[in-house]
Design a protein around this motif. Structure first.
Motif, PDB file in Angstrom:
ATOM      1  N   PRO A 186     -35.118  24.209 -11.972  1.00 49.58           N
ATOM      2  CA  PRO A 186     -35.018  22.996 -12.791  1.00 49.58           C
ATOM      3  C   PRO A 186     -35.924  21.903 -12.243  1.00 49.58           C
ATOM      4  O   PRO A 186     -36.152  21.833 -11.026  1.00 49.58           O
ATOM      5  N   ALA A 187     -36.420  21.078 -13.168  1.00 49.85           N
ATOM      6  CA  ALA A 187     -37.295  19.982 -12.744  1.00 49.85           C
ATOM      7  C   ALA A 187     -36.503  18.985 -11.915  1.00 49.85           C
ATOM      8  O   ALA A 187     -35.365  18.655 -12.236  1.00 49.85           O
ATOM      9  N   ALA A 188     -37.071  18.562 -10.831  1.00 54.43           N
ATOM     10  CA  ALA A 188     -36.419  17.576  -9.969  1.00 54.43           C
ATOM     11  C   ALA A 188     -37.050  16.212 -10.222  1.00 54.43           C
ATOM     12  O   ALA A 188     -38.184  16.132 -10.679  1.00 54.43           O
ATOM     13  N   PRO A 189     -36.322  15.128  -9.950  1.00 47.78           N
ATOM     14  CA  PRO A 189     -36.913  13.801 -10.147  1.00 47.78           C
ATOM     15  C   PRO A 189     -38.195  13.661  -9.339  1.00 47.78           C
ATOM     16  O   PRO A 189     -38.250  14.062  -8.183  1.00 47.78           O
ATOM     17  N   GLY A 190     -39.207  13.117  -9.970  1.00 43.13           N
ATOM     18  CA  GLY A 190     -40.480  12.933  -9.278  1.00 43.13           C
ATOM     19  C   GLY A 190     -41.450  14.074  -9.480  1.00 43.13           C
ATOM     20  O   GLY A 190     -42.606  13.979  -9.086  1.00 43.13           O
ATOM     21  N   ASP A 191     -40.999  15.169 -10.094  1.00 44.56           N
ATOM     22  CA  ASP A 191     -41.918  16.265 -10.379  1.00 44.56           C
ATOM     23  C   ASP A 191     -43.015  15.778 -11.315  1.00 44.56           C
ATOM     24  O   ASP A 191     -42.730  15.063 -12.274  1.00 44.56           O
ATOM     25  N   PRO A 192     -44.264  16.164 -11.056  1.00 46.59           N
ATOM     26  CA  PRO A 192     -45.332  15.696 -11.917  1.00 46.59           C
ATOM     27  C   PRO A 192     -45.142  16.095 -13.372  1.00 46.59           C
ATOM     28  O   PRO A 192     -45.432  15.323 -14.267  1.00 46.59           O
ATOM     29  N   VAL A 193     -44.622  17.302 -13.615  1.00 46.30           N
ATOM     30  CA  VAL A 193     -44.428  17.742 -15.000  1.00 46.30           C
ATOM     31  C   VAL A 193     -43.441  16.834 -15.706  1.00 46.30           C
ATOM     32  O   VAL A 193     -43.662  16.364 -16.805  1.00 46.30           O
ATOM     33  N   ARG A 194     -42.350  16.547 -15.024  1.00 40.99           N
ATOM     34  CA  ARG A 194     -41.328  15.682 -15.623  1.00 40.99           C
ATOM     35  C   ARG A 194     -41.899  14.273 -15.841  1.00 40.99           C
ATOM     36  O   ARG A 194     -41.641  13.644 -16.850  1.00 40.99           O
ATOM     37  N   SER A 195     -42.663  13.772 -14.925  1.00 38.70           N
ATOM     38  CA  SER A 195     -43.259  12.447 -15.074  1.00 38.70           C
ATOM     39  C   SER A 195     -44.189  12.415 -16.272  1.00 38.70           C
ATOM     40  O   SER A 195     -44.189  11.454 -17.037  1.00 38.70           O
ATOM     41  N   ALA A 196     -44.997  13.485 -16.404  1.00 42.48           N
ATOM     42  CA  ALA A 196     -45.931  13.543 -17.538  1.00 42.48           C
ATOM     43  C   ALA A 196     -45.157  13.577 -18.850  1.00 42.48           C
ATOM     44  O   ALA A 196     -45.531  12.908 -19.822  1.00 42.48           O
ATOM     45  N   GLU A 197     -44.075  14.321 -18.848  1.00 42.28           N
ATOM     46  CA  GLU A 197     -43.278  14.424 -20.065  1.00 42.28           C
ATOM     47  C   GLU A 197     -42.638  13.070 -20.387  1.00 42.28           C
ATOM     48  O   GLU A 197     -42.633  12.630 -21.527  1.00 42.28           O
ATOM     49  N   ILE A 198     -42.113  12.409 -19.350  1.00 40.48           N
ATOM     50  CA  ILE A 198     -41.499  11.089 -19.576  1.00 40.48           C
ATOM     51  C   ILE A 198     -42.541  10.087 -20.037  1.00 40.48           C
ATOM     52  O   ILE A 198     -42.295   9.272 -20.922  1.00 40.48           O
ATOM     53  N   ASP A 199     -43.745  10.179 -19.468  1.00 45.76           N
ATOM     54  CA  ASP A 199     -44.817   9.283 -19.901  1.00 45.76           C
ATOM     55  C   ASP A 199     -45.135   9.489 -21.380  1.00 45.76           C
ATOM     56  O   ASP A 199     -45.340   8.525 -22.122  1.00 45.76           O
ATOM     57  N   GLN A 200     -45.160  10.761 -21.772  1.00 49.31           N
ATOM     58  CA  GLN A 200     -45.473  11.062 -23.178  1.00 49.31           C
ATOM     59  C   GLN A 200     -44.369  10.527 -24.091  1.00 49.31           C
ATOM     60  O   GLN A 200     -44.641   9.896 -25.113  1.00 49.31           O
ATOM     61  N   ARG A 201     -43.128  10.757 -23.693  1.00 52.38           N
ATOM     62  CA  ARG A 201     -42.011  10.278 -24.515  1.00 52.38           C
ATOM     63  C   ARG A 201     -41.943   8.756 -24.499  1.00 52.38           C
ATOM     64  O   ARG A 201     -41.589   8.133 -25.505  1.00 52.38           O
ATOM     65  N   THR A 202     -42.310   8.148 -23.372  1.00 52.97           N
ATOM     66  CA  THR A 202     -42.359   6.678 -23.289  1.00 52.97           C
ATOM     67  C   THR A 202     -43.384   6.136 -24.283  1.00 52.97           C
ATOM     68  O   THR A 202     -43.132   5.157 -24.996  1.00 52.97           O
ATOM     69  N   ALA A 203     -44.547   6.818 -24.321  1.00 58.28           N
ATOM     70  CA  ALA A 203     -45.604   6.385 -25.247  1.00 58.28           C
ATOM     71  C   ALA A 203     -45.140   6.536 -26.693  1.00 58.28           C
ATOM     72  O   ALA A 203     -45.414   5.670 -27.543  1.00 58.28           O
ATOM     73  N   GLU A 204     -44.410   7.607 -26.984  1.00 53.37           N
ATOM     74  CA  GLU A 204     -43.928   7.836 -28.357  1.00 53.37           C
ATOM     75  C   GLU A 204     -42.917   6.762 -28.762  1.00 53.37           C
ATOM     76  O   GLU A 204     -42.983   6.225 -29.863  1.00 53.37           O
ATOM     77  N   ILE A 205     -42.000   6.454 -27.856  1.00 54.98           N
ATOM     78  CA  ILE A 205     -40.988   5.428 -28.173  1.00 54.98           C
ATOM     79  C   ILE A 205     -41.652   4.042 -28.225  1.00 54.98           C
ATOM     80  O   ILE A 205     -41.370   3.246 -29.111  1.00 54.98           O
ATOM     81  N   GLY A 206     -42.555   3.800 -27.266  1.00 59.57           N
ATOM     82  CA  GLY A 206     -43.267   2.514 -27.229  1.00 59.57           C
ATOM     83  C   GLY A 206     -44.081   2.273 -28.488  1.00 59.57           C
ATOM     84  O   GLY A 206     -44.277   1.121 -28.897  1.00 59.57           O
TER      85      GLY A 206
END
Lengths: 189, 187
Positions: free
Chosen positions: A49-69
């Protein structure tokens, strides 16, 4: 007549098949980002499972942040979204979105959070409710009303043409009178 | 039917034109606050002078609170500062609390601003503007008048004037003394 009746059925089957194909493809495509939430254990092939701080998870959160933003209005720039704006408040709002996503909050919850603070104005696409319904339904209603008025005008124009044509031809009762007078005159002669 | 249609179309245009007239008369820079009439969001923020200490809204429960967002780079904040100083001098701190939240500024600049212009009230920092965003702040200065029951009565998004402060704080004090509820009022 039968083949003509069966054609639409066949067409509908094709449409249904295409829709099913698209939905299956969509599910497969939609599953791809979900699968990216776990990080492949590189050489050993074991997924963890992805752990906090994993680059993949960060990239995914960045993408979702951009979508919501992209759906939220920048309070300073106003004509730009939070994702587009380079203002400090927009970047801080992105940080809030990022944090809330990391906490497991849904996009709807995040949107509700900003609406609660700033009001519905913060949404770049207004919700279809209350007075906003006029904005959504207005153009359609205006189009229908305009079409109705134009159709009415054309129909009215046609009936006026018919009236003018009727006025140009001699009335039947006069012709009948002429005819009877003529017949009587012939008989008398 | 003919006569009815002749009147209906111009009549339908009247509300549309009235709406247009009203819309053009509005100041598009001023936006309504979603917070007025609702409970003020709670916060706990670090003291500007002593980051180890914190100030929270609940520290002022039962008091009228004037929450002012400000910054040293904000010119209208300089203009309204004497009004805030006067507010602090004129009203009993046991009845009316004034809290200053530094917005998008460094603590050093904030402290220098207060050293130059004076000010004896709790001043806090807001890292990442988290509290400001929760309050729906657009920019500075912005001032929130919060009743003793914790409900936001008014958000004012320009420099406050003494007339506004006196009128609003007095009405909130009356509500506090009589136990009345705080209602939202447009800016």
């Amino acid at each position: 007549m039968r083949p003509a009746l069966r054609r639409p059925v066949l067409a509908w089957r094709r449409v249904a098949f295409a829709a099913a194909l698209l939905s299956v493809t969509g599910v497969a495509l939609g599953a791809a980002p979900a699968a990216a939430q776990t990080v492949d254990g590189a050489l050993d092939g074991i997924e963890r499972p992805a752990a906090p701080g994993d680059p993949v998870r960060s990239a995914e959160i960045d993408q979702r942040t951009a979508e919501i933003g992209a759906t939220l209005r920048c309070p300073i720039c106003r004509q730009q979204s939070v994702s587009e704006s380079s203002s400090r408040i927009a970047r801080e709002m992105q940080d809030v979105i990022r944090t809330m996503l990391a906490e497991g909050r849904t996009p709807e919850e995040i949107e509700a959070y900003f609406v609660e603070a700033y009001g519905p104005w913060i949404l770049l696409k207004p919700r279809a409710e209350g007075m906003n319904l006029f904005v959504y339904a207005g153009p359609g209603l205006a189009f229908l009303l305009g079409g109705f008025l134009v159709a009415r005008r054309i129909r009215r124009g046609r009936s006026l043409d018919d009236e003018e044509r009727d006025a140009a031809t001699p009335p039947d009762h006069l012709r009948k009178a002429d005819r009877s007078w003529l017949e009587a005159a012939i008989k008398e002669s | 039917m003919k006569g009815w249609w002749r009147w209906a179309l111009p009549l339908a245009a009247v509300p549309a034109l009235a709406l247009l007239y009203w819309g053009l008369g509005q100041d598009q820079r001023r936006l309504p606050s979603a917070l007025e009439g609702r409970e003020a969001p709670a916060f706990r923020l670090a003291n500007l002078y002593n980051p180890g200490d914190s100030v929270s809204l609940s520290d002022f429960d039962g008091k009228v609170v004037v929450l002012n967002y400000w910054a040293s780079w904000c010119i209208p904040c300089i203009a309204e500062h004497p009004v805030l100083v006067r507010l602090r001098e004129m009203y009993d701190p046991e009845e009316v609390a004034l809290i200053g939240v530094l917005f998008q500024d460094t603590p050093e600049n904030g402290m220098r601003f207060i050293e130059e212009l004076g000010g004896e009230w709790p001043l806090v920092t807001d890292p990442g503007s988290r509290t400001a965003i929760e309050y729906g702040v657009y920019g500075v200065p912005e001032t929130y008048f919060i009743g003793a029951d914790g409900v936001v009565a008014l958000r004012h998004d320009l420099a406050v004037t003494w007339d506004l402060v006196e009128r609003k704080v007095d009405s909130l004090l009356v509500a506090r003394r009589t136990g009345g509820r705080t209602g939202g009022a447009g800016s």
